[in-house]
Write an enzyme that holds these catalytic residues in place. Structure first.
Site, short mmCIF file in Angstrom:
data_model
loop_
_atom_site.label_atom_id
_atom_site.label_comp_id
_atom_site.label_asym_id
_atom_site.label_seq_id
_atom_site.Cartn_x
_atom_site.Cartn_y
_atom_site.Cartn_z
N LYS A 138 0.87 -1.19 0.00
CA LYS A 138 0.00 0.00 0.00
C LYS A 138 0.90 1.23 0.00
O LYS A 138 1.74 1.37 0.88
CB LYS A 138 -0.90 -0.01 1.24
CG LYS A 138 -1.82 1.20 1.36
CD LYS A 138 -2.81 0.98 2.49
CE LYS A 138 -3.69 2.21 2.71
NZ LYS A 138 -4.65 1.97 3.81
N ASP A 140 -16.53 0.03 0.51
CA ASP A 140 -15.26 -0.44 -0.08
C ASP A 140 -14.23 -0.74 1.02
O ASP A 140 -13.17 -1.27 0.72
CB ASP A 140 -14.70 0.60 -1.06
CG ASP A 140 -14.55 1.98 -0.42
OD1 ASP A 140 -15.55 2.49 0.11
OD2 ASP A 140 -13.45 2.54 -0.44
N ASN A 141 -14.55 -0.40 2.26
CA ASN A 141 -13.65 -0.71 3.37
C ASN A 141 -14.21 -1.81 4.25
O ASN A 141 -13.85 -1.92 5.42
CB ASN A 141 -13.40 0.56 4.21
CG ASN A 141 -12.61 1.61 3.45
OD1 ASN A 141 -11.91 1.27 2.49
ND2 ASN A 141 -12.71 2.85 3.86
P1 AMP Z 1 -9.80 4.96 1.59
O1 AMP Z 1 -10.84 5.90 2.09
O2 AMP Z 1 -8.42 5.25 2.09
O3 AMP Z 1 -10.18 3.54 1.82
O4 AMP Z 1 -9.69 5.18 0.01
C1 AMP Z 1 -10.79 5.28 -0.84
C2 AMP Z 1 -10.35 5.18 -2.28
O5 AMP Z 1 -9.43 6.20 -2.62
C3 AMP Z 1 -9.66 3.87 -2.64
O6 AMP Z 1 -10.01 3.56 -3.96
C4 AMP Z 1 -8.20 4.22 -2.51
O7 AMP Z 1 -7.39 3.38 -3.28
C5 AMP Z 1 -8.19 5.64 -3.05
N1 AMP Z 1 -7.08 6.44 -2.52
C6 AMP Z 1 -6.93 6.95 -1.28
N2 AMP Z 1 -5.79 7.64 -1.17
C7 AMP Z 1 -5.17 7.59 -2.37
C8 AMP Z 1 -3.96 8.13 -2.91
N3 AMP Z 1 -3.14 8.87 -2.18
N4 AMP Z 1 -3.68 7.84 -4.19
C9 AMP Z 1 -4.50 7.11 -4.96
N5 AMP Z 1 -5.65 6.59 -4.51
C10 AMP Z 1 -5.99 6.82 -3.24
MG MG Z 2 -10.21 1.86 1.31
#
Ligand code: AMP
Ligand code: MG
Length: 502
Positions: free
Chosen positions: A127, A267-268
């Protein structure tokens, strides 16, 4: 983590394995299903990588203890290319904060493949390893701060006995990453039997609108992760029912240790009932049922007390995602899926009541237990009593708790009922204390502890990360020399704000 059945004989493992993480299979589950499920692409390694933290105990359990101390390990886990590997980013969709968000996907994560380990087949995922076709507005990176938090939390939850994805290591880099301020990059290596999310199924129902791909995913998931359900004539409902029960049990475990996830978007949510995607999470200090740990959650959608209800909502989103995989008239199919979700409520209530009886040291079940528990929680909330310390101290009886409560009369009234309840089941104090200390941790990952470790790490000193990690690996032990790590945040300290930015 639970072992799952091995997909193939070890003979099929690629020879690239030996250099990597023996024994190795370069294809991950979703990759094997075909191009509809994601994209193969190389990682973008971070510059000048160095170790920040390693979980020696996890490495040992995986049979990779020596490997984790090699240059090859640092190279692989910082995203450098290794011959024979085919890293993969998977595509999923989901609901964020209750709103349909469309396509998401592994925007900064890559599956490296799968290792055959003593714990069963484990997927290894980086990650923070660079841009993917699903990065949207993001930069594909993770910062040191959030990577340390994910590492510490994953391993702390595992030590608490709570199903979770694991974290094998954090690799740091001087490479700058822009968030609210300029920070530096890091890569976390995550390990889990599967990183499948509710959102993977939502994707094929809504975004890709490809029922055939959804059906293939369902059949393969059952074969691989729920083999006991194979041959069921209602596969979607059967799997949904199993996911609902696992999720109910997971949520009871979260609530029982005061864990707030912070971003319970669909998605989490793990299909296997694991805790996944540690971002703006928090463990309760002072008990406040309405506590919101994510500074960006203005509505308080993911407040502590709302989590069990949110998980149920998320299960409905999964049910919708599974709907197109069910044959026959949609209305009848929908009803059968909804019926499969029903056991969630009873299972959550059962698991939660049991967890709280265990926390109070009650061996038997009495009709008034719920009231006894509710009244303690109400008292704790009105006095902002420390969640972890209150239960830990209770193992020596109600008396040592008295000091934590300003309203002594209210506390004494409760203590009388509790003592009477213990007498009723002929409770033995010494035996009870041992039992209670196995379910009421002394040490949890308090925000101020994580913050102190992060601030030292940002200065290049990683020793506090490792020390905190070691303390949290034995959360139920007394560790008298580490007593300071059991303390709540200093009185009057500003609460540490944790945002979604990671
Ligand atoms: P999260 O809320 O961290 O679970 O992320 C939600 C979505 O945003 C997922 O599809 C992650 O892969 C994407 N995402 C979060 N941070 C980044 C980042 N810095 N670069 C690319 N994708 C991100
Ligand atoms: Mg996520």
């Amino acid at each position: 983590m639970r072992a799952v059945n091995a997909p193939e004989a070890l003979a099929d493992l690629a020879p690239a394995a030996a250099a990597v993480f023996p024994p190795w299979r370069p294809e991950s589950f979703l990759q094997g299903l075909g191009p509809a499920y994601g994209t193969d692409l190389a990682a973008q390694p971070v510059a000048a990588p160095h170790w920040v933290a390693r979980s020696e105990s996890l490495a040992q359990a995986l049979g990779a203890a020596d490997w984790l101390h090699t240059d090859a390990a640092l190279a692989l886990l910082s995203g450098q290319h290794v011959e024979g590997l085919r890293p993969h980013a998977s595509v999923y969709s989901g609901h964020q904060f209750g709103v349909w968000a469309g396509q998401l996907g592994d925007g900064r994560a890559l599956l490296l493949g799968e290792a055959a380990t003593p714990l069963g087949p484990m997927e290894i995922q980086l990650k923070g390893s660079g841009l993917t076709p699903y990065s949207r507005m993001g930069d594909g990176r993770a910062v040191l701060r959030s990577s340390i938090r994910e590492f510490l939390a994953s391993e702390a939850m595992a030590a608490l006995g709570i199903p979770t994805t694991r974290a094998l290591a954090v690799v740091g880099s001087p490479q700058p990453v822009r968030r609210e301020t300029l920070e530096t990059a890091a890569v976390v290596t995550r390990v889990a039997p599967s990183f499948l999310r509710f959102g993977h199924f939502e994707h094929f129902a809504h975004t890709a609108a490809d029922p055939a791909a959804g059906k293939r995913l369902l059949a393969a998931s059952i074969e691989r992760y729920f083999p006991e359900l194979q041959g069921d004539d209602e596969p979607a409902a059967a799997m949904l029912g199993e996911v609902a029960v696992r999720t109910a049990r997971l949520l009871a475990q979260w609530q029982a240790v005061g864990f707030c996830h912070g971003v319970m978007n669909t998605d989490n949510m793990s299909l296997l009932g694991l805790t996944i995607d540690y971002g703006p999470f928090g463990f309760l200090d002072a008990f406040d049922p309405g506590h919101v740990c994510n500074h960006s959650d203005h509505q308080g959608r993911y407040a502590y007390a709302r989590q069990p209800g949110v998980a149920f909502w998320n299960l409905h989103a999964l049910a919708q995602g599974l709907l197109p995989t069910v044959e026959g008239p949609a209305e009848a199919a929908g009803e059968r899926l909804l019926a499969a979700l029903e056991p969630y409520k009873a299972e959550y209530a059962r698991a939660m009541l049991q967890a709280l009886r265990d926390k109070l040291g009650l061996r038997t079940a009495q009709p008034d237990d719920q009231a006894l528990i509710d009244d303690l929680l109400r008292l704790m909330a009105s006095e902002a009593a420390d969640f972890t310390l209150t239960f830990r101290r209770l193992s020596a009886g109600a008396a040592p708790l008295r000091d934590l409560f300003i309203d002594r009369a209210a506390f004494d009234a409760w203590a009388l009922r509790y003592d009477a309840r213990l007498v009723q089941e002929h409770s033995d104090a010494a035996e009870r204390a041992v039992r209670m200390n196995r379910v009421n941790p002394k040490f949890i990952l308090r925000n101020h502890l994580a913050q102190a470790a992060i601030e030292r790490a940002q200065q290049g000193d990683f020793s506090e990360v490792q020390r905190l990690h070691t303390v949290l690996e034995q959360p139920f032990d007394e560790q008298p020399e580490r007593a300071a790590y059991a303390e709540p945040p200093p009185a009057g300290a500003e609460p540490i704000e944790v945002s979604c930015s990671s």
